[in-house]
Scaffold this motif. Structure first.
Motif, mmCIF file in Angstrom:
data_model
loop_
_atom_site.group_PDB
_atom_site.id
_atom_site.type_symbol
_atom_site.label_atom_id
_atom_site.label_comp_id
_atom_site.label_asym_id
_atom_site.label_seq_id
_atom_site.Cartn_x
_atom_site.Cartn_y
_atom_site.Cartn_z
ATOM 1 N N PHE A 1 0.770 -1.057 0.059
ATOM 2 C CA PHE A 1 0.165 -0.055 -0.038
ATOM 3 C C PHE A 1 0.785 1.275 -0.131
ATOM 4 N N PRO A 2 0.319 2.242 -0.441
ATOM 5 C CA PRO A 2 1.393 3.700 -0.541
ATOM 6 C C PRO A 2 1.492 3.982 1.050
ATOM 7 N N THR A 3 2.697 4.367 1.213
ATOM 8 C CA THR A 3 2.984 5.144 2.363
ATOM 9 C C THR A 3 1.973 6.255 2.529
ATOM 10 N N THR A 4 1.488 6.343 3.726
ATOM 11 C CA THR A 4 0.494 7.422 3.943
ATOM 12 C C THR A 4 0.565 8.031 5.220
ATOM 13 N N PHE A 5 0.516 9.392 5.269
ATOM 14 C CA PHE A 5 0.504 10.068 6.501
ATOM 15 C C PHE A 5 -0.702 10.337 7.364
ATOM 16 N N TYR A 6 -0.955 10.204 8.452
ATOM 17 C CA TYR A 6 -2.249 10.291 9.306
ATOM 18 C C TYR A 6 -2.725 11.971 8.809
ATOM 19 N N ASP A 7 -1.961 12.852 8.811
ATOM 20 C CA ASP A 7 -2.362 14.135 8.555
ATOM 21 C C ASP A 7 -1.445 15.091 8.099
ATOM 22 N N ALA A 8 -1.980 15.935 7.347
ATOM 23 C CA ALA A 8 -0.585 16.823 6.566
ATOM 24 C C ALA A 8 0.108 17.672 7.759
ATOM 25 N N ALA A 9 -0.582 17.998 8.709
ATOM 26 C CA ALA A 9 0.196 18.929 9.895
ATOM 27 C C ALA A 9 0.535 17.975 11.005
ATOM 28 N N PRO A 10 1.675 18.342 11.609
ATOM 29 C CA PRO A 10 2.193 17.662 12.944
ATOM 30 C C PRO A 10 0.970 17.899 13.971
ATOM 31 N N MET A 11 1.049 16.676 14.841
ATOM 32 C CA MET A 11 -0.045 16.778 16.037
ATOM 33 C C MET A 11 1.047 16.904 17.128
ATOM 34 N N ARG A 12 0.587 17.749 18.130
ATOM 35 C CA ARG A 12 1.407 17.879 19.579
ATOM 36 C C ARG A 12 1.015 16.842 20.530
ATOM 37 N N VAL A 13 1.920 16.403 21.200
ATOM 38 C CA VAL A 13 1.434 15.168 22.335
ATOM 39 C C VAL A 13 2.270 15.602 23.450
ATOM 40 N N GLU A 14 1.544 15.178 24.703
ATOM 41 C CA GLU A 14 1.830 15.493 25.865
ATOM 42 C C GLU A 14 2.315 14.382 26.683
ATOM 43 N N ASN A 15 3.283 14.414 27.712
ATOM 44 C CA ASN A 15 3.413 13.261 28.558
ATOM 45 C C ASN A 15 2.125 13.048 29.385
ATOM 46 N N GLY A 16 1.951 11.611 29.443
ATOM 47 C CA GLY A 16 0.943 11.147 30.382
ATOM 48 C C GLY A 16 -0.680 11.200 29.793
ATOM 49 N N ARG A 17 -0.472 11.517 28.327
ATOM 50 C CA ARG A 17 -1.830 11.617 27.753
ATOM 51 C C ARG A 17 -1.893 10.532 26.903
ATOM 52 N N VAL A 18 -3.241 10.075 26.707
ATOM 53 C CA VAL A 18 -3.822 8.940 25.493
ATOM 54 C C VAL A 18 -4.211 9.790 24.182
ATOM 55 N N TYR A 19 -3.824 9.625 23.044
ATOM 56 C CA TYR A 19 -4.342 10.096 21.777
ATOM 57 C C TYR A 19 -4.942 8.978 20.916
ATOM 58 N N GLY A 20 -6.111 8.886 20.827
ATOM 59 C CA GLY A 20 -6.923 7.799 20.272
ATOM 60 C C GLY A 20 -7.476 8.187 18.792
ATOM 61 N N ASN A 21 -7.912 7.148 18.155
ATOM 62 C CA ASN A 21 -8.645 7.178 16.938
ATOM 63 C C ASN A 21 -7.862 7.745 15.729
ATOM 64 N N LEU A 22 -6.470 7.448 15.714
ATOM 65 C CA LEU A 22 -5.740 7.902 14.762
ATOM 66 C C LEU A 22 -5.719 6.995 13.503
ATOM 67 N N VAL A 23 -6.724 7.146 12.564
ATOM 68 C CA VAL A 23 -7.001 6.388 11.551
ATOM 69 C C VAL A 23 -6.207 6.756 10.216
ATOM 70 N N VAL A 24 -5.184 5.826 9.737
ATOM 71 C CA VAL A 24 -4.283 5.967 8.668
ATOM 72 C C VAL A 24 -4.925 5.326 7.452
ATOM 73 N N ASN A 25 -5.763 6.069 6.525
ATOM 74 C CA ASN A 25 -6.439 5.560 5.395
ATOM 75 C C ASN A 25 -5.485 5.134 4.246
ATOM 76 N N THR A 26 -5.193 4.318 3.900
ATOM 77 C CA THR A 26 -4.518 3.939 2.875
ATOM 78 C C THR A 26 -5.107 3.336 1.440
ATOM 79 N N ALA A 27 -4.917 3.477 0.265
ATOM 80 C CA ALA A 27 -5.747 2.888 -0.797
ATOM 81 C C ALA A 27 -4.958 2.841 -2.034
ATOM 82 N N GLY A 28 -4.989 1.851 -2.749
ATOM 83 C CA GLY A 28 -4.250 1.550 -4.159
ATOM 84 C C GLY A 28 -2.855 0.648 -3.687
ATOM 85 N N ALA A 29 -2.429 0.540 -4.822
ATOM 86 C CA ALA A 29 -1.217 -0.494 -4.985
ATOM 87 C C ALA A 29 0.137 0.533 -4.862
#
Length: 421
Positions: free
Chosen positions: A279-307
């Motif tokens: 599958f094509p190498t696919t990024f979750y989002d075009a912009a960086p996401m900021r994360v902090e220690n001790g937090r959980v970030y869920g529902n990060l869906v990486v949608n790939t399609a094609g060959a």
């Protein structure tokens, strides 16, 4: 508990793979289970076969250094106890690590080193031993990296698809310095945490989906704004993934297939049940996401399609018109000027290009192309950060990556400088 299984991780001489930052995972009582030592097993004792020192007198010290390197990872809670050199190392299931010459079962089969292990019905190691083929000590191989790699298997790590990681499944040449990658350090620290990893870092959870649903054994990478692959994970049979112990900061998340240079067949246990999915190498989002220690970030869906059309597999440092590419990372120093070549499948002359997503790298030449490669010259600023970096390859609308393909070391301050008076 009775031994559940005996398994082998091998270093093959023919293709030069080593024998993770993914966990060794097996089906235990119908459930995929990462294998690890119980807390009571530490400090884990080890002993060394005298015959290895007869081949290379410094080998005992090199083995000690390999064990000590893992024990020195700051956030990991692992300890070892050397039992010294023994005349005839036996390998019973006694909870002791034996480092010995390859026995008749493996000797002469084209393997440089291998780790054998057994575990019980709770997913805890009973025993793990390392066997060394004499060819490892005779060839132009990085023995220090090979030993660290095998100790990583002893601790329960499978192979990593990050080229610069110690747990990358291909042995590096002897001239490439031995160093843990961020992926190695986070893998061992989350397996045997000294501190609660949910507090000392962020947890990222999501799913990789393709044309037919969840993708099994996709590599998911968290790359920081400096272009360093900080940590990786593989998606499970449903396509779900978890990245643990991610330091606070800004990241882009991408998923890439295990279709070379590392493939599913280089893994162990339940990972081998995965079908290689392109599958094509696919990024979750075009912009960086900021994360902090001790937090959980869920529902990060990486949608790939094609060959896959674009698939970089090799990197090399060019000397004049010579183009020599391999699966090992290119090592450069801050302040260097280096001509890099990236090679693989789906490269198109006049279209395929690449970049290092770090502000300290500056391209100073046009791109030029060969049959299956593209090359260009970059300068690296003297204050460039130390670490390993992703190479982004683009061809038309396609984007692909070589994760950890370029390692930068500090500027060599010992170089001679000429001074005019």
């Amino acid at each position: 508990m009775r031994p559940r299984l005996a398994a082998v991780s091998a270093v093959l001489l023919i293709t030069l793979p080593l024998a993770a930052a993914t966990r060794l995972t097996y089906d235990v009582n119908g459930k995929p289970t990462p294998i690890e030592w119980s807390a009571s097993a530490f400090p884990l004792p080890y002993e060394v076969d005298q015959r290895l020192l007869e081949l290379k007198p410094a080998f005992g010290t090199m083995i000690d250094q390999a064990f000590n390197a893992w024990a020195s990872v700051p956030d990991a809670n692992v300890q070892f106890s050397s039992r010294g050199i023994v005349a005839a190392a036996a390998r019973p299931n006694d909870g002791k690590v034996v480092v010995s010459l390859a026995d008749e079962l493996f000797n002469g089969q084209g393997m440089l080193a291998m780790t054998t292990y057994t575990f019980d019905d709770s997913g805890h190691f009973i025993d793990a031993d390392i066997q060394i083929d004499p060819w490892l000590l005779k060839g132009d191989f990085n023995v220090d990296t090979a030993l660290r790699h095998e100790v990583g298997h002893v601790l329960g790590l499978d192979h990593s698809a990050v080229l610069s990681a110690v747990m990358f499944p291909y042995v590096t040449p002897g001239n490439i310095p031995t160093a843990f990658d961020s992926d190695d350090r986070i893998a061992i620290a989350t397996t045997y945490p000294r501190f609660d990893p949910t507090l000392s870092g962020a947890t990222l959870q999501g799913r990789v989906v393709g044309d037919s649903g969840g993708i099994f054994a996709a590599q998911v990478v968290a790359v920081n704004v400096a272009g360093e692959a900080v940590t990786t994970s593989l998606s499970n049979a449903s396509g779900e993934f978890t990245l643990s112990g991610v330091p606070a900061g800004s990241y882009r998340i991408y998923a890439e297939p295990l279709d070379g240079p590392v493939e599913v067949k280089a893994l162990q246990g339940t990972w081998r049940q995965a079908k290689t999915t392109s599958f094509p190498t696919t990024f979750y989002d075009a912009a960086p996401m900021r994360v902090e220690n001790g937090r959980v970030y869920g529902n990060l869906v990486v949608n790939t399609a094609g060959a896959v059309q674009l698939n970089p597999r090799w990197i090399g440092r060019c000397n004049g018109t010579d183009v020599n590419v391999q699966t090992s990372p290119v090592v450069a120093r801050a302040g260097d000027t280096v001509t890099l070549a990236i090679a693989g499948d789906g490269f198109v002359s006049g279209m395929t290009q690449f970049e290092i997503p770090n502000a300290a790298f500056h391209r100073i030449s046009d791109f030029s192309w060969g049959a299956n490669y593209v090359k260009a010259t970059y300068t690296i600023e003297p204050d460039a950060p130390e670490g390993s970096f992703v190479v982004l390859v683009r061809s038309g609308r396609d984007t692909a990556t070589l994760t950890g393909a370029l390692r930068v070391q500090p500027q060599d301050t010992t170089r001679r400088r000429s001074t005019r008076h």
